[in-house]
Scaffold this motif. Structure first.
Motif, PDB file in Angstrom:
ATOM      1  N   MET A  90       0.827  -1.206   0.000  1.00 28.36           N
ATOM      2  CA  MET A  90       0.000   0.000   0.000  1.00 28.36           C
ATOM      3  C   MET A  90       0.863   1.258   0.000  1.00 28.36           C
ATOM      4  O   MET A  90       0.549   2.249  -0.669  1.00 28.36           O
ATOM      5  N   LYS A  91       1.951   1.233   0.756  1.00 27.98           N
ATOM      6  CA  LYS A  91       2.865   2.374   0.775  1.00 27.98           C
ATOM      7  C   LYS A  91       3.436   2.629  -0.618  1.00 27.98           C
ATOM      8  O   LYS A  91       3.516   3.778  -1.066  1.00 27.98           O
ATOM      9  N   ASN A  92       3.850   1.552  -1.271  1.00 30.78           N
ATOM     10  CA  ASN A  92       4.402   1.682  -2.622  1.00 30.78           C
ATOM     11  C   ASN A  92       3.355   2.258  -3.582  1.00 30.78           C
ATOM     12  O   ASN A  92       3.673   3.078  -4.451  1.00 30.78           O
ATOM     13  N   HIS A  93       2.105   1.803  -3.397  1.00 26.35           N
ATOM     14  CA  HIS A  93       1.028   2.302  -4.253  1.00 26.35           C
ATOM     15  C   HIS A  93       0.760   3.786  -3.983  1.00 26.35           C
ATOM     16  O   HIS A  93       0.647   4.595  -4.920  1.00 26.35           O
ATOM     17  N   ILE A  94       0.655   4.146  -2.701  1.00 22.83           N
ATOM     18  CA  ILE A  94       0.368   5.533  -2.317  1.00 22.83           C
ATOM     19  C   ILE A  94       1.478   6.472  -2.776  1.00 22.83           C
ATOM     20  O   ILE A  94       1.227   7.594  -3.220  1.00 22.83           O
ATOM     21  N   ASN A  96       3.178   6.404  -5.341  1.00 21.64           N
ATOM     22  CA  ASN A  96       3.093   6.691  -6.771  1.00 21.64           C
ATOM     23  C   ASN A  96       1.800   7.409  -7.170  1.00 21.64           C
ATOM     24  O   ASN A  96       1.584   7.679  -8.356  1.00 21.64           O
ATOM     25  N   LEU A  97       0.943   7.716  -6.191  1.00 21.59           N
ATOM     26  CA  LEU A  97      -0.300   8.414  -6.490  1.00 21.59           C
ATOM     27  C   LEU A  97      -0.032   9.877  -6.817  1.00 21.59           C
ATOM     28  O   LEU A  97       0.878  10.508  -6.256  1.00 21.59           O
ATOM     29  N   SER A 100      -3.082  15.130  -6.392  1.00 20.50           N
ATOM     30  CA  SER A 100      -4.515  15.451  -6.365  1.00 20.50           C
ATOM     31  C   SER A 100      -5.330  14.290  -5.794  1.00 20.50           C
ATOM     32  O   SER A 100      -6.332  14.503  -5.105  1.00 20.50           O
ATOM     33  N   ILE A 101      -4.884  13.055  -6.061  1.00 22.22           N
ATOM     34  CA  ILE A 101      -5.589  11.887  -5.524  1.00 22.22           C
ATOM     35  C   ILE A 101      -5.359  11.793  -4.022  1.00 22.22           C
ATOM     36  O   ILE A 101      -6.278  11.480  -3.254  1.00 22.22           O
ATOM     37  N   LYS A 102      -4.139  12.079  -3.582  1.00 25.19           N
ATOM     38  CA  LYS A 102      -3.850  12.070  -2.143  1.00 25.19           C
ATOM     39  C   LYS A 102      -4.721  13.100  -1.431  1.00 25.19           C
ATOM     40  O   LYS A 102      -5.272  12.834  -0.353  1.00 25.19           O
ATOM     41  N   ASP A 159       7.918  10.765   6.560  1.00 23.59           N
ATOM     42  CA  ASP A 159       7.002   9.639   6.748  1.00 23.59           C
ATOM     43  C   ASP A 159       5.852   9.777   5.755  1.00 23.59           C
ATOM     44  O   ASP A 159       5.014  10.681   5.871  1.00 23.59           O
ATOM     45  N   LEU A 160       5.814   8.897   4.777  1.00 24.70           N
ATOM     46  CA  LEU A 160       4.804   8.963   3.725  1.00 24.70           C
ATOM     47  C   LEU A 160       3.387   8.985   4.289  1.00 24.70           C
ATOM     48  O   LEU A 160       2.536   9.763   3.840  1.00 24.70           O
ATOM     49  N   LEU A 161       3.129   8.147   5.298  1.00 25.70           N
ATOM     50  CA  LEU A 161       1.767   8.017   5.828  1.00 25.70           C
ATOM     51  C   LEU A 161       1.382   9.145   6.783  1.00 25.70           C
ATOM     52  O   LEU A 161       0.233   9.232   7.217  1.00 25.70           O
ATOM     53  N   ALA A 162       2.341  10.032   7.120  1.00 25.47           N
ATOM     54  CA  ALA A 162       2.033  11.176   7.989  1.00 25.47           C
ATOM     55  C   ALA A 162       1.354  12.297   7.205  1.00 25.47           C
ATOM     56  O   ALA A 162       0.842  13.260   7.791  1.00 25.47           O
ATOM     57  N   TYR A 163       1.341  12.186   5.891  1.00 23.79           N
ATOM     58  CA  TYR A 163       0.734  13.202   5.015  1.00 23.79           C
ATOM     59  C   TYR A 163      -0.741  13.388   5.350  1.00 23.79           C
ATOM     60  O   TYR A 163      -1.515  12.431   5.374  1.00 23.79           O
TER      61      TYR A 163
END
Length: 206
Positions: A90-94, A96-97, A100-102, A159-163
């Motif tokens: 999921m991290k790898n997928h996110i 590359n998003l 605007s999708i994020k 941290d990617l998921l801290a966004y």
């Protein structure tokens, strides 16, 4: 002369008797020593058998406990491995998003938070590598003028998921985390099995 011979004979008899008694004493002592040695050997053998039996019993209990715990440990490892694999995917997928999708993912979380905070005025902090401008745009779409201010905190920008956004009501009674981490956890709680099957080609590792 006769008297001297009699003394000599008596002396030999006494000496012979003494030797005989000494021999008997030595013989009995030797037998006692053999008996004691035999008893000692028997005690040693018995003690060894008791130690061996106790050790075998302890090993049996240990083996039983180990065999009982192995399936559980294997299951824990497997669950951890599957979960880590899903999160990494999921991290790898996110990563590359498109941005605007994020932002859309965070806005969807903001809409759910609005149902909790109601019409209360809120403040916000843009976290991770989300910009203040992006956070303001999202909150304007959802909260309109109810959002008092937006600050930035890029302490965890690596941290990617801290966004995302940390949202709080003005009175600080309610705080909501609107981050990619929360979105990831939400997806995991709802779609974990489907994600696992998709990730491992329809068959989970055993």
């Amino acid at each position: 002369m006769e008297e001297l011979r009699s003394t000599d004979v008596l002396d030999r008899e006494i000496r012979a008797d003494s030797e005989k008694k000494a021999s008997e004493i030595l013989s009995r002592a030797e037998e006692n020593a053999k008996s004691i040695l035999s008893e000692v050997q028997e005690r040693i053998l018995k003690a060894k058998e008791e130690v061996d039996a106790a050790s075998k019993k302890r090993l049996g209990v240990l083996e039983k406990n180990l065999n009982a715990s192995l399936p559980l440990e294997k299951q824990r490892y497997l669950v951890s491995f599957i979960n880590d694999s899903i999160v990494d995917a999921m991290k790898n997928h996110i990563e590359n998003l498109d941005s605007s999708i994020k932002e859309q993912l965070i806005e969807n979380l903001a809409k759910k938070a609005k149902a909790v905070t109601g019409d209360a005025k809120v403040t916000a902090i843009a976290t991770g590598n989300m910009t203040k401008a992006s956070a303001e745009k999202i909150l304007k779409n959802v909260y309109g003028t109810s959002c008092l201010k937006v600050e930035e905190n890029h302490k965890h920008d690596d941290d990617l998921l801290a966004y995302g956004i940390i949202l709080s009501t003005e009175d600080r009674k309610i705080t909501c985390r609107l981050t990619l981490e929360e979105k990831t956890n939400e997806i995991l709680s709802q779609k974990r099995e489907q994600l696992a099957l998709a990730l491992f080609g329809g068959r989970l590792p055993e």
